[in-house]
Design an enzyme around this catalytic site. Structure first.
Site, PDB file in Angstrom:
ATOM      1  CD  GLN A  51      -2.970  -0.941   2.312  1.00 45.45           C
ATOM      2  OE1 GLN A  51      -2.691  -1.461   3.389  1.00 45.45           O
ATOM      3  NE2 GLN A  51      -4.074  -0.239   2.140  1.00 45.45           N
ATOM      4  CB  CYS A  88      -9.054  -0.966   1.787  1.00 43.38           C
ATOM      5  SG  CYS A  88      -7.342  -1.190   1.297  1.00 43.38           S
ATOM      6  CG  LEU A  89      -5.897   3.328   5.236  1.00 49.07           C
ATOM      7  CD1 LEU A  89      -4.561   3.364   5.966  1.00 49.07           C
ATOM      8  CD2 LEU A  89      -6.711   4.576   5.585  1.00 49.07           C
TER       9      LEU A  89
END
Ligand code: ZN
Length: 166
Positions: A51, A88-89
Site C-alpha cells: 500500500q 481499505c486506505l
C-alpha cells in the site's frame, strides 16, 4: 519517520505478490516506522507494505490495543465466521460487507526477526486476513457480499460508528 503516499486501487502494485523479508536492514526498519506513522496519520487499523509501494511481506496493525508488526506472516489456523463492514486506505470513501473467519492464528517474525504466533478475534482477526491478503495482491473489494458502498460522512455529533479502514 515519514508519512508515505498510499497507493490506491487501480495501481498495479496492489495486485502483485510480495517477497519474503530475508533479514532486518536499516531500510526495512525505516519502512516499518513509516508504515506505522502513515497508518496512524490516516486513522487506519492496518497497513500492508504494497500500500506504500513496497513489495515486501510486512504488515502493521493497530485495532486500538497497540501496534503489531508482522514480517512474513502466514495464517495457520482459522475458525468461525463473521460478516461485517470492511474498508481499505487504498479504496478511499468506500466500504463493503465481507465475511471472514472470526478467529485467526498467524505465524510471523517480529521486528527482531524472531518467530512469533498471535491469535486474534473479531476486528483483529479481520485485520489479519485483510492485511495478509494485500501481500498476495488481493483486495477486499473482490470479496464483498454486495459490492461497494459509499461512505456517507455523518455529523460527528451523531456518534455513529465509522468503518475501520485497513
Ligand atoms: Zn487494505
Amino acid at each position: 519517520m515519514a508519512i508515505r503516499q498510499i497507493r490506491e486501487i487501480g495501481d498495479e502494485i496492489l495486485t502483485k505478490k510480495c517477497k519474503d523479508v530475508p533479514k532486518m536492514t536499516l531500510r526495512t526498519k525505516i519502512l516499518i516506522g513509516d508504515m506505522l506513522e502513515t497508518m496512524y496519520d490516516k486513522n487506519g487499523v492496518g497497513l500492508a507494505a504494497p500500500q506504500v509501494g513496497v513489495l515486501k511481506r510486512i504488515v502493521v496493525i493497530d485495532v486500538g490495543e497497540g501496534p503489531i508488526v508482522l514480517i512474513n506472516p502466514e495464517i495457520i489456523e482459522t475458525s468461525g465466521e463473521q460478516t461485517g463492514e470492511e474498508g481499505c486506505l487504498s479504496v478511499p470513501g468506500k466500504w463493503g460487507y465481507v465475511t471472514r473467519p472470526d478467529h485467526v492464528k498467524v505465524r510471523a517474525l517480529n521486528q527482531e526477526m524472531e518467530p512469533v504466533e498471535m491469535e486474534g478475534e473479531g476486528l483483529l482477526a479481520r485485520a489479519f486476513c485483510h492485511e495478509i491478503d494485500h501481500l498476495s495482491g488481493q483486495l477486499y473489494v473482490d470479496k464483498t457480499e454486495d459490492g461497494l458502498h459509499d461512505v456517507t460522512y455523518e455529523d460527528p455529533e451523531d456518534d455513529l460508528e465509522e468503518t475501520e479502514e485497513q
